[in-house]
Design an enzyme around this catalytic site. Sequence first.
Site, PDB file in Angstrom:
ATOM      1  N   ARG A   1     -27.069  54.585  59.402  1.00  0.00           N
ATOM      2  CA  ARG A   1     -25.887  55.396  59.099  1.00  0.00           C
ATOM      3  C   ARG A   1     -26.173  56.878  59.030  1.00  0.00           C
ATOM      4  O   ARG A   1     -25.276  57.684  59.217  1.00  0.00           O
ATOM      5  CB  ARG A   1     -25.257  54.937  57.785  1.00  0.00           C
ATOM      6  CG  ARG A   1     -24.737  53.527  57.901  1.00  0.00           C
ATOM      7  CD  ARG A   1     -23.812  53.133  56.786  1.00  0.00           C
ATOM      8  NE  ARG A   1     -23.559  51.709  56.897  1.00  0.00           N
ATOM      9  CZ  ARG A   1     -24.167  50.783  56.179  1.00  0.00           C
ATOM     10  NH1 ARG A   1     -25.033  51.136  55.250  1.00  0.00           N
ATOM     11  NH2 ARG A   1     -23.906  49.512  56.363  1.00  0.00           N
ATOM     12  N   VAL A   2     -27.399  57.272  58.748  1.00  0.00           N
ATOM     13  CA  VAL A   2     -27.661  58.708  58.641  1.00  0.00           C
ATOM     14  C   VAL A   2     -28.758  59.187  59.585  1.00  0.00           C
ATOM     15  O   VAL A   2     -28.910  60.373  59.812  1.00  0.00           O
ATOM     16  CB  VAL A   2     -28.052  59.106  57.197  1.00  0.00           C
ATOM     17  CG1 VAL A   2     -26.904  58.891  56.265  1.00  0.00           C
ATOM     18  CG2 VAL A   2     -29.273  58.354  56.736  1.00  0.00           C
TER      19      VAL A   2
END
Length: 524
Positions: A386-387
């Site tokens: 996600r990051v």
Amino acid sequence: MELQPSEVTSVLKKEIESFQAGSSTAKVGQVLQVGDGVARVYGLDDCMMSELIEFTGGAMGMALNLEEDNVGCVLLGDAASVREGDTVKSTGRIISVPTGDQLLGRVVDALGNPLDGKGPLNTTDDDLRPIEQDAPSVVEREPVSEPMATGLKAIDAMIPVGRGQRELMIGDRQTGKTAIAIDAIINQKSTGGGDPNNDEQVLCVYVAVGQKQSTVVDVQRKLDEAGASPYTIIVNASASEEAAMQFIAPYSGTAMAERYRDAGRHVLVIYDDLTKQAYAYRQVMLLLRRPPGREAYPGDVFNLHSRLLERSAKVAQDAPEINPAKYSKGGGSITSLPIIETQEGDVSAYIPTNVISITDGQIFLEADLFYSGVRPAVNVGISVSRVGGAAQTPAMKKVAGGLRINLAQYRELEAFAQFGSDLDAATQQALNRGARLVELLKQGQYLPLENADQIVSIYAGTSGRLDDLDTAKVSDFAEGFIDYMKANHADTMTELNGWKTKWSDDYEKLVGDACDTFKSQFVG
Ligand code: ATP
Ligand code: MG
């Protein structure tokens, strides 16, 4: 409200009267009941949560249940020496472990005692750190921005991990979870040449929870052989140790990592695996008679993992200005790769869903892929980061951009192709490409690749230059092409290894032409 001076003096007088220099009131209690590695103690009214408790025989305990008339604690160390009626002392300290450079290259237990027969650690009391610590606060953090490369094409290209990220590795037993973790540790050698004193070197902590001793010995040997030991700490709470040790080991390992993070260094921590930690916690809690909840876990099992994983973070560059007592230098990070073992690929069980919701993405390993020879057995469709995208190098991002879609298309069409019906040219082409990309992403153990190596080999695949090659030859081709690039375009490879290098048209032309040249040699 106005405060009268006389009121203040009367309070001060009272304080001074009751103060006697040098005296301390030891809080002493008695063992009410002992068995199965837990004890109930009477009389420790001021006991803190997680406080270290001393028994007369020398054994130690940790307070976990603070009830009205007794304290429930787990025993650490020589549990057999504790008897009912024994005197106990509370120490006023949270359990602490030694930290610092002396631990690098060593194997220690969850309390920091050496297990490798290489002698004492020689750390001082100043090196002790409590195993439970607060996670960095919101203002002390910074978004993830630097890559934490694993050296595995399938991960760095599609599910990139950044420094400070928490990326879960989840899969059934024997699907190569530990293998990925070990490769990631070995790959960190490229950050600082394996020299722990080099500030660029990413340090590693491998926490083994509930593993077989033989597995841990194996890991240690592999790290030794790869020259990764000098910058790695192994914390081992194996299956044969008390449940309490298995339950605290991840916190101990994190405390060791935090010492470096606070000094502005980067640390990679592997928790192998948190399923076994949850089992140990459940065992302890059931023995302490905490009410069981779903799957018999105590109600706070979510907190068990969230308070651990929240401690992995990227600390802000200006953190020392915000909190000088804690950070001697800003910009440090702890990246964690927690491992969870699933049963029959069931990611919707209690512990897997908990940890999935806490982490910043997951690498899902599938047994079917593993057995069909796709190793690392990453299921790209349901794995996410996600990051980490923010931390991927620009060149890698550009080159690997289409990879995920190509593979997803391939998996979809593959099912159709089995019917053997006539396929149109576009479908056939997608199938061709997909099969070669799958081949390309396969990677053996202990062979992490540098960023540039990954970029050029993936470019060969995504640009379609492998489409007319025999699938069986793809991996040989990729290996050969990397060697060719290193031999003939060493400067370009060095540039592509850089964090900031963009994928320009010039690179595209150069690498493309080189690939064509190499291909004519390879085929011819
Ligand atoms: P466990 O559930 O027992 O902890 P695991 O999921 O950690 O297993 P590993 O022990 O890492 O799995 O790997 C299982 C086996 O697969 C090992 O024998 C390992 O050598 C092999 N293996 C893992 N990755 C690869 C790979 N990329 N190429 C070839 N063999 C591999
Ligand atoms: Mg394993």
